[in-house]
Design a protein around this motif. Sequence first.
Motif, PDB file in Angstrom:
ATOM      1  N   LEU A   1       0.829  -1.206   0.000  1.00 56.18           N
ATOM      2  CA  LEU A   1       0.000   0.000   0.000  1.00 56.18           C
ATOM      3  C   LEU A   1       0.868   1.263   0.000  1.00 56.18           C
ATOM      4  N   ALA A   2       2.001   1.213   0.704  1.00 55.70           N
ATOM      5  CA  ALA A   2       2.928   2.353   0.692  1.00 55.70           C
ATOM      6  C   ALA A   2       3.483   2.579  -0.709  1.00 55.70           C
ATOM      7  N   ALA A   3       3.768   1.486  -1.440  1.00 62.39           N
ATOM      8  CA  ALA A   3       4.262   1.608  -2.810  1.00 62.39           C
ATOM      9  C   ALA A   3       3.195   2.212  -3.719  1.00 62.39           C
ATOM     10  N   MET A   4       1.936   1.853  -3.492  1.00 67.46           N
ATOM     11  CA  MET A   4       0.850   2.451  -4.278  1.00 67.46           C
ATOM     12  C   MET A   4       0.752   3.951  -4.010  1.00 67.46           C
ATOM     13  N   ARG A   5       0.859   4.328  -2.729  1.00 72.24           N
ATOM     14  CA  ARG A   5       0.804   5.758  -2.411  1.00 72.24           C
ATOM     15  C   ARG A   5       1.991   6.493  -3.020  1.00 72.24           C
ATOM     16  N   PHE A   6       3.158   5.865  -3.035  1.00 64.81           N
ATOM     17  CA  PHE A   6       4.333   6.469  -3.667  1.00 64.81           C
ATOM     18  C   PHE A   6       4.067   6.725  -5.147  1.00 64.81           C
ATOM     19  N   LEU A   7       3.296   5.827  -5.767  1.00 62.99           N
ATOM     20  CA  LEU A   7       2.963   5.946  -7.188  1.00 62.99           C
ATOM     21  C   LEU A   7       1.712   6.801  -7.421  1.00 62.99           C
ATOM     22  N   ALA A   8       1.448   7.719  -6.480  1.00 63.62           N
ATOM     23  CA  ALA A   8       0.388   8.733  -6.609  1.00 63.62           C
ATOM     24  C   ALA A   8      -1.004   8.135  -6.585  1.00 63.62           C
ATOM     25  N   MET A   9      -1.152   6.971  -5.971  1.00 61.09           N
ATOM     26  CA  MET A   9      -2.466   6.371  -5.818  1.00 61.09           C
ATOM     27  C   MET A   9      -2.965   6.632  -4.394  1.00 61.09           C
ATOM     28  N   THR A  10      -4.272   6.589  -4.204  1.00 66.13           N
ATOM     29  CA  THR A  10      -4.860   6.847  -2.883  1.00 66.13           C
ATOM     30  C   THR A  10      -5.761   5.691  -2.486  1.00 66.13           C
ATOM     31  N   PRO A  11      -5.162   4.574  -2.077  1.00 70.59           N
ATOM     32  CA  PRO A  11      -5.984   3.431  -1.680  1.00 70.59           C
ATOM     33  C   PRO A  11      -6.826   3.770  -0.454  1.00 70.59           C
ATOM     34  N   PRO A  12      -8.111   3.403  -0.452  1.00 65.28           N
ATOM     35  CA  PRO A  12      -8.979   3.692   0.695  1.00 65.28           C
ATOM     36  C   PRO A  12      -8.521   2.927   1.933  1.00 65.28           C
ATOM     37  N   ALA A  13      -8.837   3.464   3.104  1.00 62.18           N
ATOM     38  CA  ALA A  13      -8.372   2.879   4.366  1.00 62.18           C
ATOM     39  C   ALA A  13      -8.799   1.427   4.511  1.00 62.18           C
ATOM     40  N   GLU A  14     -10.018   1.119   4.056  1.00 61.80           N
ATOM     41  CA  GLU A  14     -10.518  -0.252   4.229  1.00 61.80           C
ATOM     42  C   GLU A  14      -9.750  -1.285   3.408  1.00 61.80           C
ATOM     43  N   LEU A  15      -8.969  -0.809   2.434  1.00 64.74           N
ATOM     44  CA  LEU A  15      -8.202  -1.741   1.604  1.00 64.74           C
ATOM     45  C   LEU A  15      -7.126  -2.456   2.419  1.00 64.74           C
ATOM     46  N   SER A  16      -6.731  -1.863   3.552  1.00 60.69           N
ATOM     47  CA  SER A  16      -5.716  -2.500   4.392  1.00 60.69           C
ATOM     48  C   SER A  16      -6.206  -3.818   4.976  1.00 60.69           C
TER      49      SER A  16
END
Length: 300
Positions: free
Chosen positions: A250-265
């Motif tokens: 999920l951190a890698a997705m955020r680094f790639l300018a994505m915004t995964p929703p909290a529930e995805l964790s």
Amino acid sequence: MISTTLGYVGRFAPSPSGPLHFGSLVAALGSYLQAKSQQGKWLVRVEDLDPPREMPGAADDILRTLEAYGLYWDGGIMYQSQRHEAYQAQIDQWLSEHHAYYCQCTRKQIKAAGGFYPGTCRDLQLSAQGCAVRLKVDQPITEFDDLLHGRIEIPLSLAQEDFIIHRRDGLFAYNLAVVLDDIEQGVTEIVRGADLIEPTGRQIGLYRQLNQPEVRYLHLPLAVTENGNKLSKQNHAPAIDKQQPKPTLLAAMRFLAMTPPAELSQASLAEILDWGVQNWQHNALPKSTAITLAFKNDEL
């Protein structure tokens, strides 16, 4: 060989010089999402071209880490160490056609000449003994288009340099191997870190020399520390956690300018990656060659 008629073919091509770190995961994930968002194939190639730099067991560890993160590749694994005959055959052909030549110049001599090879041995017709092999560059590539960064210009002094395709120590050069392998695997687009922008012109030149269709390029921003050093095996970047992959993915997705929703964790790896494929937009990436990490290595 995978035919390009099948559509998009991308790849991730790590070198087994150490375990997969966060910067490598960013490159793997970016190339995976780009391929899968276009219903394409995603290949993995192990670039074990330089044995002195390799770490025993690293190649298998990298593959197991990709699996632990749900990043499953299509087809078999290509190993560059099994491709030497193909590399040598192409070099022999270019030598016989006088498109390449033997060079005895040392790095020290080239540095003394200004840092760029001036073509000293081009017409000397040297023998192979103690020499590298250089490819003649008669039509230098001075610019190319990147899917993220747009038009990238290459300094003429670098672009017009006859470059090494077989090293003096007997090892095959990266630029030659990577292009021959991408052609063999039918790769249509290369997604990789921005640290590899510089050799792109030479690689495009090799496609043209071989009369092969050129691929597209997308160079992802590099992950760098607060002091400006990129995360790399040479800088002793720590291995990512295979036991608890979700936070790092999920951190890698955020680094790639994505915004995964909290529930995805709380979702499975497959669900996280499926969300990533559905929401991936390469044009949303920051047009930067490096991004400073907002967290410390030990938080991965």
